[in-house]
Write an enzyme that holds these catalytic residues in place. Structure first.
Site, PDB file in Angstrom:
ATOM      1  N   TYR A  54       0.460  -5.827   4.500  1.00  0.00           N
ATOM      2  CA  TYR A  54      -0.989  -5.528   4.320  1.00  0.00           C
ATOM      3  C   TYR A  54      -1.102  -4.226   3.418  1.00  0.00           C
ATOM      4  O   TYR A  54      -1.178  -3.389   4.335  1.00  0.00           O
ATOM      5  CB  TYR A  54      -1.460  -5.442   5.680  1.00  0.00           C
ATOM      6  CG  TYR A  54      -1.464  -6.602   6.726  1.00  0.00           C
ATOM      7  CD1 TYR A  54      -1.176  -7.680   6.020  1.00  0.00           C
ATOM      8  CD2 TYR A  54      -1.303  -6.497   7.979  1.00  0.00           C
ATOM      9  CE1 TYR A  54      -1.319  -8.907   7.124  1.00  0.00           C
ATOM     10  CE2 TYR A  54      -1.187  -7.542   8.904  1.00  0.00           C
ATOM     11  CZ  TYR A  54      -0.865  -8.724   8.310  1.00  0.00           C
ATOM     12  OH  TYR A  54      -0.803  -9.811   8.888  1.00  0.00           O
ATOM     13  N   HIS A 138       7.762 -12.455  10.053  1.00  0.00           N
ATOM     14  CA  HIS A 138       6.308 -12.534   9.224  1.00  0.00           C
ATOM     15  C   HIS A 138       6.421 -13.615   8.369  1.00  0.00           C
ATOM     16  O   HIS A 138       7.124 -13.764   6.943  1.00  0.00           O
ATOM     17  CB  HIS A 138       5.720 -11.419   8.566  1.00  0.00           C
ATOM     18  CG  HIS A 138       4.409 -11.275   8.053  1.00  0.00           C
ATOM     19  ND1 HIS A 138       3.948 -10.320   7.241  1.00  0.00           N
ATOM     20  CD2 HIS A 138       3.403 -12.241   8.499  1.00  0.00           C
ATOM     21  CE1 HIS A 138       2.624 -10.590   7.188  1.00  0.00           C
ATOM     22  NE2 HIS A 138       2.281 -11.648   7.942  1.00  0.00           N
TER      23      HIS A 138
END
Length: 322
Positions: A54, A138
């Site tokens: 992110y 992830h």
């Protein structure tokens, strides 16, 4: 507060998704990011989720800076491994990956044991924390074998050493998460976009398996990237323009919600939270006002008559929990 699996790690029913304060799609100022995290705290949110992906670490840095104002024992932080950040001197920006930040680093897929450790250590440094509570693998969609045979055992070792409290995987699909639930000893899985008012694919196998195995589920993408927050022409579904069919379905749900004195946003959040496997619903917000609105919607009681009308009109299957 709910406990994740058998881990002892606790999470609030509503969680703060920090992707947006990593400049997801558009820039957010440091001040706005700080105010959003503070507003989340003020509304009782105690679970905060981030990842190196992110904003190339920007989300982790901003979240860590904002959380330093609060007692460490009173909040839960999750981060992710699998995308290792390496220096990049090629210039440009990261908008191709969805983040309005300079491309000073690039991502390397790495679910190896060494990669997991290195990624976590770097994340802790950016967060300014000596520990995180939850670590997810992830998006291992195209790296399943390395994730299961190297990444997962590395997380299991970190948990046994007491470095992290809970481990799991976070993905935008239900199928591989079901494999994690059935074939490993994860505490929690983060499922984004696959259990919403418009997509209940996680209900087929993932959620029943989680209940059977005592694994907690965190739901992300409750608004399917925007369509269920504000259905209108041009709204996005799974990060692309929504089809006419989906838009019409969302607009019909919105009309039912308004007849019952609630918003579609409130219904979308309530639907995700209702399943017994679900421990927390993760919502991204880039401003304090957005955080407060999400908290207001999450706390809004949704009348049983609303769910019944959705079923009666075929907008929701009869067997859906609500």
């Amino acid at each position: 507060m709910s406990t994740l699996g058998g881990s002892g790690v606790q999470v609030s029913g509503l969680a703060f998704g920090a992707a947006v304060i990593g400049n997801l799609y558009t820039e957010v100022s440091d001040e706005q990011a700080h105010e959003a995290v503070t507003a989340a705290w003020d509304r009782g949110i105690r679970y905060f989720d981030t990842a190196p992906h992110y904003g190339l670490g920007l989300s982790e840095r901003r979240l860590g800076e904002a959380l330093r104002a609060f007692p460490r024992s009173e909040f839960t932080v999750s981060t992710k491994v699998g995308r290792r950040l390496e220096p990049w001197t090629g210039g440009g920006d990261d908008l191709a990956n969805g983040f309005a930040v300079p491309a000073t680093q690039h991502r390397v897929w790495d679910f190896s044991a060494d990669g997991v450790r290195r990624t976590l250590d770097a994340g802790l440094e950016r967060l300014g924390l000596d520990r995180v509570d939850v670590v997810y693998l992830h998006d291992p969609d195209h790296h399943a074998e390395q994730a299961f045979h190297e990444g997962y055992p590395a997380l299991e070792k970190l948990r046994s050493e007491g470095v992290v409290g809970a481990i799991g995987a976070g993905m935008n699909q239900a199928e591989m998460l079901t494999r994690f639930v059935r074939d490993t000893d994860v505490d929690v899985v983060l499922c984004a976009g696959r259990y919403t008012l418009l997509d209940q694919s996680a209900l087929t196998e993932l959620l029943p398996a989680a209940v059977a195995r005592g694994v907690s589920v965190v739901i992300g993408g409750a608004f399917n990237s925007g369509l269920l927050a504000d259905p209108k022409p041009g709204a996005t579904y799974n990060y692309a323009a929504a089809s006419r069919e989906l838009l019409d379905r969302a607009l019909a749900m919105k009309a039912v919600a308004e007849r019952h004195g609630i918003t579609l946003r409130a219904a979308a959040l309530a639907f995700c939270a209702a399943h017994p496997a679900v421990a927390s619903v993760l919502v991204g917000a880039r401003t304090a006002a957005e955080v407060r609105d999400c908290a207001d919607q999450f706390e809004t009681p949704v009348p049983a008559a609303f769910w019944q009308e959705l079923r009666d009109t075929g907008l929701l299957a009869a067997e859906e929990p609500s």
